[in-house]
Motif scaffolding. Sequence first.
Motif, PDB file in Angstrom:
ATOM      1  N   GLY A   1      39.692  18.241  21.425  1.00  0.00           N
ATOM      2  CA  GLY A   1      39.663  19.642  21.829  1.00  0.00           C
ATOM      3  C   GLY A   1      40.628  19.937  22.955  1.00  0.00           C
ATOM      4  O   GLY A   1      41.434  19.078  23.352  1.00  0.00           O
ATOM      5  N   SER A   2      40.556  21.149  23.489  1.00  0.00           N
ATOM      6  CA  SER A   2      41.443  21.599  24.557  1.00  0.00           C
ATOM      7  C   SER A   2      40.662  21.722  25.861  1.00  0.00           C
ATOM      8  O   SER A   2      39.548  22.241  25.877  1.00  0.00           O
ATOM      9  CB  SER A   2      42.048  22.963  24.203  1.00  0.00           C
ATOM     10  N   VAL A   3      41.262  21.250  26.948  1.00  0.00           N
ATOM     11  CA  VAL A   3      40.643  21.411  28.259  1.00  0.00           C
ATOM     12  C   VAL A   3      40.785  22.879  28.676  1.00  0.00           C
ATOM     13  O   VAL A   3      41.885  23.426  28.702  1.00  0.00           O
ATOM     14  CB  VAL A   3      41.292  20.496  29.302  1.00  0.00           C
ATOM     15  N   THR A   4      39.659  23.497  28.973  1.00  0.00           N
ATOM     16  CA  THR A   4      39.610  24.922  29.302  1.00  0.00           C
ATOM     17  C   THR A   4      38.725  25.103  30.529  1.00  0.00           C
ATOM     18  O   THR A   4      37.749  24.381  30.697  1.00  0.00           O
ATOM     19  CB  THR A   4      39.020  25.722  28.123  1.00  0.00           C
ATOM     20  N   THR A   5      39.059  26.054  31.383  1.00  0.00           N
ATOM     21  CA  THR A   5      38.201  26.330  32.536  1.00  0.00           C
ATOM     22  C   THR A   5      37.267  27.487  32.230  1.00  0.00           C
ATOM     23  O   THR A   5      37.552  28.335  31.368  1.00  0.00           O
ATOM     24  CB  THR A   5      39.024  26.678  33.782  1.00  0.00           C
ATOM     25  N   ALA A   6      36.166  27.524  32.956  1.00  0.00           N
ATOM     26  CA  ALA A   6      35.224  28.627  32.803  1.00  0.00           C
ATOM     27  C   ALA A   6      35.903  29.951  33.138  1.00  0.00           C
ATOM     28  O   ALA A   6      35.633  30.983  32.509  1.00  0.00           O
ATOM     29  CB  ALA A   6      34.008  28.404  33.700  1.00  0.00           C
ATOM     30  N   GLY A   7      36.805  29.935  34.110  1.00  0.00           N
ATOM     31  CA  GLY A   7      37.529  31.144  34.472  1.00  0.00           C
ATOM     32  C   GLY A   7      38.393  31.663  33.341  1.00  0.00           C
ATOM     33  O   GLY A   7      38.497  32.885  33.140  1.00  0.00           O
ATOM     34  N   GLU A   8      38.990  30.757  32.580  1.00  0.00           N
ATOM     35  CA  GLU A   8      39.826  31.177  31.445  1.00  0.00           C
ATOM     36  C   GLU A   8      38.974  31.850  30.374  1.00  0.00           C
ATOM     37  O   GLU A   8      39.419  32.811  29.732  1.00  0.00           O
ATOM     38  CB  GLU A   8      40.564  29.971  30.872  1.00  0.00           C
ATOM     39  N   VAL A   9      37.761  31.352  30.174  1.00  0.00           N
ATOM     40  CA  VAL A   9      36.860  31.981  29.206  1.00  0.00           C
ATOM     41  C   VAL A   9      36.536  33.406  29.646  1.00  0.00           C
ATOM     42  O   VAL A   9      36.602  34.353  28.860  1.00  0.00           O
ATOM     43  CB  VAL A   9      35.568  31.159  29.047  1.00  0.00           C
ATOM     44  N   LEU A  10      36.195  33.568  30.923  1.00  0.00           N
ATOM     45  CA  LEU A  10      35.851  34.904  31.414  1.00  0.00           C
ATOM     46  C   LEU A  10      37.057  35.841  31.373  1.00  0.00           C
ATOM     47  O   LEU A  10      36.912  37.033  31.050  1.00  0.00           O
ATOM     48  CB  LEU A  10      35.299  34.820  32.832  1.00  0.00           C
ATOM     49  N   ASP A  11      38.234  35.323  31.669  1.00  0.00           N
ATOM     50  CA  ASP A  11      39.433  36.166  31.630  1.00  0.00           C
ATOM     51  C   ASP A  11      39.699  36.662  30.214  1.00  0.00           C
ATOM     52  O   ASP A  11      40.104  37.824  30.023  1.00  0.00           O
ATOM     53  CB  ASP A  11      40.650  35.395  32.142  1.00  0.00           C
ATOM     54  N   LEU A  12      39.475  35.801  29.222  1.00  0.00           N
ATOM     55  CA  LEU A  12      39.665  36.214  27.835  1.00  0.00           C
ATOM     56  C   LEU A  12      38.662  37.303  27.473  1.00  0.00           C
ATOM     57  O   LEU A  12      39.013  38.288  26.801  1.00  0.00           O
ATOM     58  CB  LEU A  12      39.501  35.014  26.900  1.00  0.00           C
ATOM     59  N   PHE A  13      37.429  37.152  27.910  1.00  0.00           N
ATOM     60  CA  PHE A  13      36.433  38.189  27.654  1.00  0.00           C
ATOM     61  C   PHE A  13      36.865  39.512  28.285  1.00  0.00           C
ATOM     62  O   PHE A  13      36.794  40.574  27.642  1.00  0.00           O
ATOM     63  CB  PHE A  13      35.072  37.772  28.215  1.00  0.00           C
ATOM     64  N   GLU A  14      37.297  39.464  29.542  1.00  0.00           N
ATOM     65  CA  GLU A  14      37.634  40.696  30.256  1.00  0.00           C
ATOM     66  C   GLU A  14      38.809  41.421  29.615  1.00  0.00           C
ATOM     67  O   GLU A  14      38.874  42.652  29.637  1.00  0.00           O
ATOM     68  CB  GLU A  14      37.929  40.392  31.725  1.00  0.00           C
TER      69      GLU A  14
END
Length: 264
Positions: A60-73
């Motif tokens: 898989g890909s290393v992803t940060t929790a912040g990147e998930v929230l930024d995509l949502f926003e």
Amino acid sequence: MEKDEAGKIGALRAREGRVHSMETMGTVDGPGTRLVVFCQGCPMRCAYCHNPDSWDPAAGSVTTAGEVLDLFERNRPFYRRGGITLSGGEPMLQPDFAAAVFALAHAAPAGRIHTCLDTSGIAFSAASPERHAALLDKCDLVLLDVKHAFDEGHRELTGKAAGNPRALGDELARRGTPVVVRHVVVPGITDDPEELAALGRLIARWDNVVGLDLLPYHTMGVGKYRALGLDYPLEGVSAQEKGAIPGLRRQVLEARAAARSDRG
């Protein structure tokens, strides 16, 4: 205090996890339109799994929790009645990452985001519930996938015992967390009247169950197994006819109602 809070948010945003993929417009993994994050890694080997490439926790890909929230926003206008769902693989294998995503969702400056956990419960342990406490504290809804109602059948179907999933169901009931139970109906395996009745009796003990989804088994994963050079465990098993699902669901609900009546 504001500086301390900013530091906490920064630490949450930096929390890393491994992600298999993300679906930006999911409509079947929780209420409304949702950002669905498919986390990498799963210890079970469900015979009907259609994502064997999600098993390896180191892929898989290393992803940060912040990147998930930024995509949502970036897509927030589309998610007005939805939110974020963590699915898998098995998201509870990465409790710190999952908890960080949900904590950020609840603290989002533009408004609280609904959180949904889609899990089999296999990574939960009643012996160490604190490992997942921070994550469960932030769950608005849990989609609990009950693979098989009988212990022996669960092990044959998934390669793992049913104790941890049952323990998670009990913990969610203790917490009063809303749960939708999901059960994949596989012809000849999980469509037997005795198994369906046992499922009804199992969920009867959980007063927090707000929904029941019986999902028809499909064969869309066969091509992926072949591409990975893997034998498909349910070779020759036909897809479940969708028309039979309402009647099978009634069997579960009738058994649940009878069990609750007996319980008084």
